[in-house]
Motif scaffolding. Structure first.
Motif, PDB file in Angstrom:
ATOM      1  N   SER A   1     -31.181  10.358  36.102  1.00 49.59           N
ATOM      2  CA  SER A   1     -32.585   9.998  36.332  1.00 49.59           C
ATOM      3  C   SER A   1     -33.050   8.985  35.284  1.00 49.59           C
ATOM      4  CB  SER A   1     -33.474  11.240  36.258  1.00 49.59           C
ATOM      5  OG  SER A   1     -33.581  11.674  34.910  1.00 49.59           O
ATOM      6  N   GLU A   2     -34.290   8.542  35.462  1.00 49.68           N
ATOM      7  CA  GLU A   2     -34.870   7.620  34.482  1.00 49.68           C
ATOM      8  C   GLU A   2     -34.943   8.273  33.101  1.00 49.68           C
ATOM      9  OE1 GLU A   2     -38.212   9.803  36.523  1.00 49.68           O
ATOM     10  OE2 GLU A   2     -36.436   8.759  37.215  1.00 49.68           O
ATOM     11  N   LEU A   3     -35.030   9.596  33.037  1.00 49.78           N
ATOM     12  CA  LEU A   3     -35.018  10.302  31.759  1.00 49.78           C
ATOM     13  C   LEU A   3     -33.729   9.998  30.992  1.00 49.78           C
ATOM     14  CD1 LEU A   3     -36.067  12.489  29.735  1.00 49.78           C
ATOM     15  CD2 LEU A   3     -34.747  14.125  31.086  1.00 49.78           C
ATOM     16  N   HIS A   4     -32.593  10.036  31.680  1.00 54.72           N
ATOM     17  CA  HIS A   4     -31.312   9.768  31.027  1.00 54.72           C
ATOM     18  C   HIS A   4     -31.264   8.346  30.475  1.00 54.72           C
ATOM     19  CE1 HIS A   4     -30.383  13.114  33.818  1.00 54.72           C
ATOM     20  NE2 HIS A   4     -29.778  13.560  32.739  1.00 54.72           N
ATOM     21  N   PHE A   5     -31.738   7.388  31.275  1.00 56.61           N
ATOM     22  CA  PHE A   5     -31.744   6.011  30.803  1.00 56.61           C
ATOM     23  C   PHE A   5     -32.736   5.826  29.660  1.00 56.61           C
ATOM     24  CE2 PHE A   5     -29.517   5.267  34.769  1.00 56.61           C
ATOM     25  CZ  PHE A   5     -28.561   4.352  34.373  1.00 56.61           C
ATOM     26  N   GLY A   6     -33.844   6.541  29.679  1.00 56.98           N
ATOM     27  CA  GLY A   6     -34.812   6.469  28.581  1.00 56.98           C
ATOM     28  C   GLY A   6     -34.236   6.998  27.284  1.00 56.98           C
ATOM     29  N   ILE A   7     -33.556   8.118  27.355  1.00 53.76           N
ATOM     30  CA  ILE A   7     -32.913   8.675  26.160  1.00 53.76           C
ATOM     31  C   ILE A   7     -31.847   7.722  25.647  1.00 53.76           C
ATOM     32  CG2 ILE A   7     -31.465  10.557  25.284  1.00 53.76           C
ATOM     33  CD1 ILE A   7     -32.935  12.388  27.338  1.00 53.76           C
ATOM     34  N   TRP A   8     -31.040   7.213  26.575  1.00 54.99           N
ATOM     35  CA  TRP A   8     -29.975   6.268  26.221  1.00 54.99           C
ATOM     36  C   TRP A   8     -30.561   5.067  25.491  1.00 54.99           C
ATOM     37  CZ3 TRP A   8     -29.110   1.202  27.775  1.00 54.99           C
ATOM     38  CH2 TRP A   8     -27.837   0.683  27.534  1.00 54.99           C
ATOM     39  N   LEU A   9     -31.621   4.503  26.039  1.00 55.60           N
ATOM     40  CA  LEU A   9     -32.246   3.324  25.447  1.00 55.60           C
ATOM     41  C   LEU A   9     -32.860   3.645  24.082  1.00 55.60           C
ATOM     42  CD1 LEU A   9     -32.620   0.359  26.217  1.00 55.60           C
ATOM     43  CD2 LEU A   9     -34.860   0.964  27.146  1.00 55.60           C
ATOM     44  N   ASN A  10     -33.518   4.779  23.966  1.00 56.87           N
ATOM     45  CA  ASN A  10     -34.098   5.173  22.678  1.00 56.87           C
ATOM     46  C   ASN A  10     -33.023   5.342  21.608  1.00 56.87           C
ATOM     47  OD1 ASN A  10     -36.794   5.126  23.442  1.00 56.87           O
ATOM     48  ND2 ASN A  10     -36.788   7.258  24.103  1.00 56.87           N
ATOM     49  N   LEU A  11     -31.897   5.952  21.963  1.00 54.26           N
ATOM     50  CA  LEU A  11     -30.814   6.123  20.997  1.00 54.26           C
ATOM     51  C   LEU A  11     -30.203   4.770  20.609  1.00 54.26           C
ATOM     52  CD1 LEU A  11     -28.999   9.309  22.369  1.00 54.26           C
ATOM     53  CD2 LEU A  11     -30.506   9.140  20.377  1.00 54.26           C
ATOM     54  N   TRP A  12     -30.112   3.875  21.577  1.00 51.39           N
ATOM     55  CA  TRP A  12     -29.587   2.525  21.305  1.00 51.39           C
ATOM     56  C   TRP A  12     -30.505   1.782  20.335  1.00 51.39           C
ATOM     57  CZ3 TRP A  12     -25.152   0.079  21.817  1.00 51.39           C
ATOM     58  CH2 TRP A  12     -25.113  -1.304  21.862  1.00 51.39           C
ATOM     59  N   PHE A  13     -31.804   1.791  20.627  1.00 50.38           N
ATOM     60  CA  PHE A  13     -32.772   1.127  19.741  1.00 50.38           C
ATOM     61  C   PHE A  13     -32.740   1.756  18.347  1.00 50.38           C
ATOM     62  CE2 PHE A  13     -36.152  -1.163  22.470  1.00 50.38           C
ATOM     63  CZ  PHE A  13     -35.191  -1.644  23.335  1.00 50.38           C
ATOM     64  N   GLN A  14     -32.714   3.073  18.286  1.00 51.15           N
ATOM     65  CA  GLN A  14     -32.696   3.783  17.002  1.00 51.15           C
ATOM     66  C   GLN A  14     -31.474   3.368  16.190  1.00 51.15           C
ATOM     67  OE1 GLN A  14     -31.451   8.122  16.702  1.00 51.15           O
ATOM     68  NE2 GLN A  14     -33.690   8.283  16.666  1.00 51.15           N
ATOM     69  N   THR A  15     -30.322   3.293  16.841  1.00 53.84           N
ATOM     70  CA  THR A  15     -29.091   2.928  16.139  1.00 53.84           C
ATOM     71  C   THR A  15     -29.162   1.493  15.634  1.00 53.84           C
ATOM     72  OG1 THR A  15     -27.886   4.460  17.580  1.00 53.84           O
ATOM     73  CG2 THR A  15     -26.575   2.897  16.307  1.00 53.84           C
ATOM     74  N   ILE A  16     -29.646   0.587  16.473  1.00 54.17           N
ATOM     75  CA  ILE A  16     -29.791  -0.808  16.038  1.00 54.17           C
ATOM     76  C   ILE A  16     -30.726  -0.883  14.836  1.00 54.17           C
ATOM     77  CG2 ILE A  16     -30.759  -3.061  16.659  1.00 54.17           C
ATOM     78  CD1 ILE A  16     -29.728  -2.496  19.547  1.00 54.17           C
TER      79      ILE A  16
END
Length: 133
Positions: free
Chosen positions: A84-99
């Protein structure tokens, strides 16, 4: 204590650091972890492939030959169309956080933009694939 200065993403080693640090977070995440941990059997190979993908995406020098769309549609099918969009939201947040933890600069910002576009594209294509059944 003064934090060390962060540099931009400049080399394949930088991309590998980003990708491997990101996947440490993903694998531990209670929502995303099961999808990745159940599917990926060879993490070294996966990290190398994703490093090549992001290196090609950011620097436009290397060539990536995989098919991320096909893989994501298959994972969605194998999980009863539960991505769901929730999974993509978490994925994106973790990506931004790591960057943000590791890098700063134009390439770092570009990695965020490209991830946002890619996440939207993949989610829409997963949804389309569900409709075509």
């Amino acid at each position: 204590m003064i934090a060390p200065l962060k540099n931009d993403i400049k080399t394949r080693d930088d991309v590998f650091l980003l990708v491997s640090s990101f996947y440490i977070k993903v694998r531990k995440d209670e929502t995303l972890g099961p999808f990745f941990n159940d599917v990926i059997k060879d993490w070294d190979e996966h990290l190398d492939r994703l490093t090549t993908f992001w290196e090609a995406s950011l620097f436009l020098k290397t060539r990536y030959t995989g098919n991320p769309l096909e893989v994501h549609v298959k994972v969605d099918n194998n999980n009863n169309n539960s991505i769901s969009e929730l999974h993509f939201g978490i994925w994106l947040n973790l990506w931004f956080q790591t960057i943000d933890e590791l890098f700063t600069g134009d390439y770092a910002e570009n990695a965020k933009r490209r991830a946002r576009k890619m996440g939207t594209f993949l989610y829409l294509k997963i949804f389309e694939a569900r409709q075509s059944k």
